[in-house]
Scaffold this active site. Structure first.
Site, PDB file in Angstrom:
ATOM      1  N   GLU A 267      29.326  -6.797  51.199  1.00  0.00           N
ATOM      2  CA  GLU A 267      30.385  -7.626  51.784  1.00  0.00           C
ATOM      3  C   GLU A 267      31.722  -7.020  51.415  1.00  0.00           C
ATOM      4  OE1 GLU A 267      30.618 -11.777  50.556  1.00  0.00           O
ATOM      5  OE2 GLU A 267      32.048 -12.152  52.172  1.00  0.00           O
TER       6      GLU A 267
ATOM      7  N   CYS B 288      30.811 -14.769  53.015  1.00  0.00           N
ATOM      8  CA  CYS B 288      31.802 -15.682  53.589  1.00  0.00           C
ATOM      9  C   CYS B 288      32.643 -15.039  54.677  1.00  0.00           C
ATOM     10  CB  CYS B 288      32.710 -16.202  52.486  1.00  0.00           C
ATOM     11  SG  CYS B 288      31.848 -17.286  51.344  1.00  0.00           S
TER      12      CYS B 288
ATOM     13  N   ASN C  64      25.784 -17.662  57.482  1.00  0.00           N
ATOM     14  CA  ASN C  64      25.697 -17.250  56.077  1.00  0.00           C
ATOM     15  C   ASN C  64      25.202 -18.402  55.230  1.00  0.00           C
ATOM     16  OD1 ASN C  64      26.084 -15.804  53.628  1.00  0.00           O
ATOM     17  ND2 ASN C  64      28.095 -16.737  53.401  1.00  0.00           N
ATOM     18  N   GLU C  65      26.092 -19.070  54.537  1.00  0.00           N
ATOM     19  CA  GLU C  65      25.654 -20.170  53.647  1.00  0.00           C
ATOM     20  C   GLU C  65      25.846 -21.498  54.357  1.00  0.00           C
ATOM     21  OE1 GLU C  65      27.982 -19.720  50.101  1.00  0.00           O
ATOM     22  OE2 GLU C  65      26.401 -18.609  49.091  1.00  0.00           O
TER      23      GLU C  65
HETATM   24  O1  AHR Z   1      29.007 -12.974  47.069  1.00  0.00           O
HETATM   25  C1  AHR Z   1      30.185 -13.715  47.108  1.00  0.00           C
HETATM   26  C2  AHR Z   1      30.080 -14.919  48.008  1.00  0.00           C
HETATM   27  O2  AHR Z   1      29.186 -15.834  47.478  1.00  0.00           O
HETATM   28  C3  AHR Z   1      29.544 -14.678  49.390  1.00  0.00           C
HETATM   29  O3  AHR Z   1      30.521 -14.267  50.254  1.00  0.00           O
HETATM   30  C4  AHR Z   1      29.035 -16.014  49.793  1.00  0.00           C
HETATM   31  O4  AHR Z   1      27.963 -15.946  50.684  1.00  0.00           O
HETATM   32  C5  AHR Z   1      28.681 -16.679  48.488  1.00  0.00           C
HETATM   33  O5  AHR Z   1      29.270 -17.909  48.360  1.00  0.00           O
END
Ligand code: AHR
Length: 666
Positions: free
Chosen positions: A51, A246, A380-381
């Site tokens: 990321e 994120c 993602n989350e």
């Molecule tokens: O790895 C850091 C962040 O942690 C990522 O962007 C997210 O998916 C998680 O909250």
């Protein structure tokens, strides 16, 4: 109990035989056998998750050395200092990046016009390395030719610094044109600057100023920092997840990650905000943007170079749910068509033949062969019904167009709790192929979670442990004990390789001076890279993942650190390619332990031709590698000889991860 009896029998035998055998009396006995049902280890089991956080892409893996090269940051001259007669204009040749600078003489030959770039916490320059500067430029006055000088210099204590190498470029056209020049540096400097002077009397426009090392990974233009890719390569990852995290979600829909904006000529790839600019006020980086110079084509190429399965994650119409205050901030169900189309087009971009719209674009970029995409992550989350409702539509469309593509759904940001409990059954109903679980947890959690997957439903979707790291109570440190506890947990992943199809530590990269989140797997500054002890844990598990899980138990139960197991965690695999058993033992106790390996079924027996032991340990649990001492904690490899070769005794050092590789005689 059985272990206890066995132990006493051994002591008795020891007494009967000789005192030298006494030293071999095991504290514990590992029974190792083939499980009733074969468990093949997925090639994807240990991978990496990339990321653009901690300046992982721009300022990190992406080898561009100039910040704000197209003057598109919100403060258009951020990263630049100007002097003399420089003005900003916005009707440039690249419609997505319209800003550029106009340079004119000051009217006094002693007063210079030009600009200087600070790079990302300075510019890292290596001695004898060659750097390629390029710029789009045109003359705008009456004269046909104008000259600029470019320089690299040392900032030192000075605000403007002293130059140590330079080159000249002649701008010879009133039309926008790309000019390139190379410079070789006579010295190394971690904090250099880039400076440009207008030398002649006329006026010029400059756009997209770019400086790359010539020696990028595989020597590619618009390439990647070689030492950082090398670190990834050395992990031998089986899967490569990108681009987040994120940043896939964005702060709002406008700033979500859109893969189509990240391909094609770099000059015209639109800039995006990076939400890690402001996520943590105490680590505030208003100059953090995504140039998208490292875009989806580059990500696919990298996955291919790493021989890892690419796993792109796309936005599902939801922005970061932590940040969103109202449902209206998300794309509504009726507005999802373009989002779903983006996902379908992505699959076509990766796999379509060269007559398809997006396959053709891939071929035009230089890769007619498909990338062989097998997985796609949707969201993602994300969590809640709003996610399930949206995911359903993606699943339907992808299944109908690409039934073989494996879909990864989310279980939310936590490894348990309300959202997690709600999402797993929903994922089963939707029949996604994998469910992404995230856990940034403390030491206790990691140790307890070593048996997490022992009781998982074998018929459910597989698990993708997509983000995890032991966040030790001494917050944020990459110290050895955290890595050791991750190793303890990973023995549980390995034992359950029929449930867990892939696992990736997170985050991957961090710039030492510009991080937002820690711990991280790999740290770097502008010149060097530092591999953490967590890196070595990942590397060892990945290199020695084997091909088939073996059942390893003490008294019939898995070795997950229970009290009577003396703080040991262990797993065993068979490696068909290398004809060896691989036993991983994590000892979190302060005692050395002697362990007898009892290969239960005759079929498993064979004489061991030779054995190798790899040890990862530290002089104290709080020790961590640093950029000045990157090798303080490193795996130590040694050949060992085993006595009693069909049922050998091994030793497990206190506070260590040890891997025993037992090669079978043919
Ligand atoms: O790895 C850091 C962040 O942690 C990522 O962007 C997210 O998916 C998680 O909250």
């Amino acid at each position: 109990m059985k272990n206890l009896i066995n132990k006493y029998i051994w002591i008795l035998l020891g007494l009967i035989n000789s005192s030298s055998v006494l030293a071999q009396v095991p504290d514990l006995i590992f029974d190792i056998e083939k499980p009733k049902k074969q468990i093949v280890i997925p090639q994807t089991l240990y991978g990496v998750f990339f990321e653009d956080i901690n300046f992982g892409a721009d300022g990190g893996l992406y080898a561009e050395l100039l910040k704000n090269r197209s003057f598109e940051f919100k403060q258009n001259l951020m990263g630049w200092k100007t002097f003399g007669n420089v003005s900003l204009r916005n009707d440039g040749p690249f419609n997505n990046n319209p800003h550029y600078v106009h340079l004119a003489p000051t009217g006094n030959e002693w007063r210079q016009t030009g600009l200087q770039n600070e790079g990302f916490c300075g510019i890292g320059i290596h001695k004898d390395a060659t750097y390629r500067f390029s710029v789009w430029a045109r003359t705008t006055g009456n004269s046909e030719k104008e000259t600029i000088t470019i320089e690299l210099g040392d900032l030192g204590e000075d605000t403007w610094g002293q130059a140590f190498c330079s080159a000249k470029i002649t701008i010879d056209s009133p039309e926008w044109k790309k000019y390139t020049v190379e410079l070789t540096s006579p010295k190394s400097s971690e904090k250099s600057f880039f400076r440009l002077f207008l030398e002649s009397d006329g006026e010029i426009d400059l756009e997209h100023l770019s400086l790359f090392p010539k020696d990028t990974w595989k020597g590619r233009d618009n390439g990647l920092r070689k030492d950082l890719v090398q670190a990834l390569y050395d992990l031998k990852p089986g899967v490569f997840r990108f681009p987040g995290g994120c940043i896939v979600e964005g702060t709002d829909l406008e700033t979500r990650y859109q893969w189509k904006e990240t391909i094609g000529p770099v000059e015209n790839r639109p800039l995006n905000e990076n939400r890690w600019q402001f996520t943590f006020k105490y680590r505030f980086f208003p100059d953090y943007y995504q140039t998208n110079g490292l875009g989806f084509y580059e990500y696919f190429l990298l996955a291919e170079d790493l021989k890892a399965e690419p796993l792109p994650v796309v936005n599902c119409g939801l922005i970061c749910q932590y940040m969103a205050k109202h449902e209206s901030e998300h794309a509504q169900i009726g507005e999802l068509d373009s989002y779903i189309q983006d996902a379908l087009d992505l699959i076509e971009f990766a796999n379509g033949d060269t007559t398809s719209t997006w396959g053709k674009k891939r071929a035009e970029l230089g890769h007619p062969q498909p990338f062989n995409l097998k997985y796609i992550g949707i969201g993602n989350e994300q969590w809640g019904k709003e996610y399930v409702d949206r995911l359903k539509l993606f699943v339907k469309a992808i299944r109908s167009a690409y039934p073989d593509i494996k879909i990864v759904g989310s279980s939310g940001p936590k490894p348990d709790g309300e959202e997690f409990e709600y999402l797993w059954p929903e994922m089963k109903k939707l029949k996604v192929d994998l469910v992404d679980e995230h856990f940034y947890k403390d030491e206790n959690w990691f140790l307890k979670a070593a048996d997490r997957y022992d009781s998982y439903d074998r018929k459910a979707p597989k698990v993708f442990a997509g983000e995890y790291a032991c966040h030790a109570s001494t917050y944020g440190r990459n110290h050895f004990q955290a890595a050791l506890y991750e190793a303890a947990f990973m023995t549980g992943i390995e034992r359950n390789a029929d449930v867990v199809e892939m696992a990736t530590y997170a985050p991957l990269f961090a710039h030492l001076e510009a991080w937002q989140w820690r711990p991280d797997l790999i740290w770097f500054n502008n010149l060097n890279v530092m591999r953490t002890s967590s890196f070595y844990v990942q590397q060892l598990f990945s290199h020695y993942k084997g091909t088939e899980v073996l059942k390893l138990t003490i008294d019939g139960v898995p070795v997950t650190g229970k009290e009577e197991q003396n703080g040991l965690y262990a797993s065993a695999v068979w490696d068909e390619q290398n004809n060896c058993y691989i036993i991983k033992v994590v000892n979190i106790s302060n005692n050395k332990q002697t362990i007898k390996l009892n290969f239960k079924k005759k079929a498993l027996l064979g004489d061991f031709a030779d054995a190798t032991r790899i040890t990862l340990a530290a002089t104290n649990p709080r020790l961590e590698n640093s950029i000045t001492q990157p090798d303080a904690i490193m795996p130590k490899v040694e050949s060992i000889s085993l006595q009693n070769i069909s049922s050998p005794t091994i030793e497990s050092n206190a506070n260590s991860l040890q891997i025993y590789i037992l090669h079978i005689k043919h």
